[in-house]
Motif scaffolding. Structure first.
Motif, PDB file in Angstrom:
ATOM      1  N   ILE A   1       7.444  -8.633  -0.034  1.00 20.31           N
ATOM      2  CA  ILE A   1       8.145  -8.231  -1.244  1.00 20.31           C
ATOM      3  C   ILE A   1       7.156  -8.262  -2.400  1.00 20.31           C
ATOM      4  N   THR A   2       7.010  -7.135  -3.085  1.00 18.12           N
ATOM      5  CA  THR A   2       6.053  -7.035  -4.190  1.00 18.12           C
ATOM      6  C   THR A   2       6.792  -6.742  -5.483  1.00 18.12           C
ATOM      7  N   ALA A   3       6.354  -7.397  -6.555  1.00 17.45           N
ATOM      8  CA  ALA A   3       6.885  -7.131  -7.892  1.00 17.45           C
ATOM      9  C   ALA A   3       5.725  -6.673  -8.775  1.00 17.45           C
ATOM     10  N   GLU A   4       5.865  -5.483  -9.349  1.00 15.03           N
ATOM     11  CA  GLU A   4       4.805  -4.947 -10.212  1.00 15.03           C
ATOM     12  C   GLU A   4       5.295  -4.949 -11.657  1.00 15.03           C
ATOM     13  N   TYR A   5       4.593  -5.723 -12.478  1.00 13.36           N
ATOM     14  CA  TYR A   5       4.938  -5.900 -13.882  1.00 13.36           C
ATOM     15  C   TYR A   5       4.179  -4.864 -14.705  1.00 13.36           C
TER      16      TYR A   5
ATOM     17  N   GLY B   1       0.813  -1.210   0.000  1.00 12.29           N
ATOM     18  CA  GLY B   1       0.000   0.000   0.000  1.00 12.29           C
ATOM     19  C   GLY B   1       0.843   1.255   0.000  1.00 12.29           C
ATOM     20  N   ASN B   2       0.420   2.206   0.827  1.00 12.10           N
ATOM     21  CA  ASN B   2       1.142   3.474   0.893  1.00 12.10           C
ATOM     22  C   ASN B   2       2.459   3.375   1.644  1.00 12.10           C
TER      23      ASN B   2
END
Length: 458
Positions: free
Chosen positions: A171-175, A137-138
């Motif tokens: 851990i986030t991965a944004e494609y 999120g933020n």
């Protein structure tokens, strides 16, 4: 708001009204070369029969295109499939799989985002790129953007500093999507465990010299390395053992409670020997022919070679060593010491004999060493003290009978020998002998009894 197909310069987009996200075109239209029309996610564009779109450019479909058969021309139509992103973690010490991994603090890890077709929604990175984040999120923080190579993008990070204190992370991965895949996101759970200092290397910089007191290296001199990275000094305490005497001492670092590490590690550091204070011996004297064994030194000092000759007359220097004590805590001091060498005395042997009650003849004095060429003279006295007069001759005449005389020999000085006077040699002249008595005036009465003194007086 706006609705319909709207172009700005060469880029067009389908805008649908609120509520119903469907736009139906009722007149044929043309998309020129180098023009692009985008159908966004959630929007449907309907091309009914009897209406055509002559496409010489490019149509990108993230939403829905109904009536695809009514789109003609030699342009391209890219209908994007939904994408799926899965995140994995690799590196030394990493455990776990799927959406849950653990790794020690301070590790160097690789994040991998693998992209495949799926159903998902996304809104961020540029096409064919993946942006990695920690947090959600933020509260998420970007770890950086990497290009997609084949079906995956990788990012190396080091789990150190305040960003990666021990604890759980997302851990986030944004494609960002591609011509054929929609934007997508994926995440995994990463638990950072406190780094264990037992595998750390501890080194000590700086110089430590014996003082007689225990010495512990300062934080600025201690370097702790774990996994190729330096552990901050505020993460551990420092202690030392065997740290008083000169030699190898041990330094131990122990992780602070509540910090990013656990355990402890040890290393070695050297306490150098100290330079002692000392007093240089002075006033050293010797006699020609001595060795250094004959020249005593003050406590702590010793000649390097006791069998060395002191050399010729004059001031000569010889190497000596000072050791404060036998503790091994002090450096030995090497120094040349000055010895003042004085001339040696000759060894003189003198003999002689009385020739008569009035004459004594001396033998040639034996002087050792005899190769110096020193002049030798002789003297006589009635007491055992050196005379004031000397002569080269060895014959002494005009002496008194039955008298003890003292004879001396004197050798003159040379380069390494001093003028030397021998000890007195006592020689006694004999009594005078009476061979006959001649009576020229006979006394009136002459009588002699055997054993009595003969009186020849009137």
């Amino acid at each position: 708001g706006w609705s319909g197909v709207i172009f700005e310069d060469k880029s067009g987009k389908v805008y649908a009204p609120d509520g119903d996200k469907t736009i139906t075109i009722d007149v044929s239209s043309k998309i020129p070369a180098d023009y692009t029309l985008e159908i966004p996610e959630g929007v449907t564009l309907v091309v009914p029969d009897g209406v055509t779109i002559d496409n010489s450019g490019k149509i990108t479909v993230e939403g829905t295109l109904t009536g695809r058969q009514n789109v003609v021309g030699n342009g391209t139509v890219n209908i994007k499939a939904d994408a799926k992103v899965s995140v994995s973690v690799t590196g030394t010490g990493v455990t776990g799989s799927g959406d849950n991994f653990s790794v020690p603090y301070g590790s160097n890890i690789t994040l991998t985002a693998t992209i495949s077709e799926a159903t998902n929604a996304l809104t961020r990175a540029a096409a064919n790129q993946v942006e990695f984040f920690v947090g959600t999120g933020n509260n998420k923080t970007s770890l950086g953007t990497e290009n997609v190579n084949g079906t995956s993008a990788t990012k190396q990070i080091i789990l150190s500093g305040d960003t990666w204190k021990p604890g759980p992370y997302t851990i986030t991965a944004e494609y960002g999507g591609s011509d054929t895949l929609k934007k997508a996101t994926g995440s995994t759970r990463l638990t950072v465990e406190g780094g264990d200092l037992k595998d750390a290397t501890v080194t000590v910089n700086g110089t430590y010299t014996y003082t007689g007191q225990a010495q512990t290296p300062t934080a600025g001199d201690v370097v702790v390395t774990l996994g190729g990275k330096t552990v901050p000094s505020d993460q551990y305490t420092i202690g030392a053992s065997n740290n008083i005497n000169a030699g190898q001492a041990t330094v131990t670092v122990t992780a602070k409670a509540g910090g990013n590490y656990t355990g402890s590690a040890s290393g070695k550091f050297t306490i150098e020997m100290a330079d002692p204070t000392y007093t240089t011996p002075t006033g050293l004297t010797a006699t020609y022919g001595d060795t250094l064994k004959d020249v005593p030194l003050t406590d702590g000092w010793a000649w390097n070679d006791l069998n060395t000759s002191v050399g010729n007359v004059g001031e000569n220097t010889f190497p000596a060593t000072y050791n404060k004590d036998s503790s091994g805590n002090y450096n030995p001091v090497q120094q040349n010491l000055t010895v003042k060498v004085s001339p040696a005395s000759y060894k003189i042997t003198l003999t002689g004999q009385a020739d008569s009650p009035t004459q004594i003849t001396l033998e040639e004095a034996q002087v050792e060493p005899g190769n110096t060429g020193a002049a030798v003279s002789y003297g006589m006295n009635t007491t055992n003290t050196a005379p004031s007069k000397w002569q080269a001759e060895k014959v002494f005449s005009g002496l008194t009978a039955d008298t003890t005389y003292y004879f001396f020999a004197k050798a003159e000085d040379s380069s390494n020998y001093a003028k030397t006077i021998s000890q007195g040699v006592a020689i006694t002249t004999p009594e005078k002998a009476v061979s006959r008595i001649e009576i020229t005036a006979q006394p009136a009465n002459l009588s002699y009894t055997s054993g009595q003194t003969l009186d020849l007086s009137d």
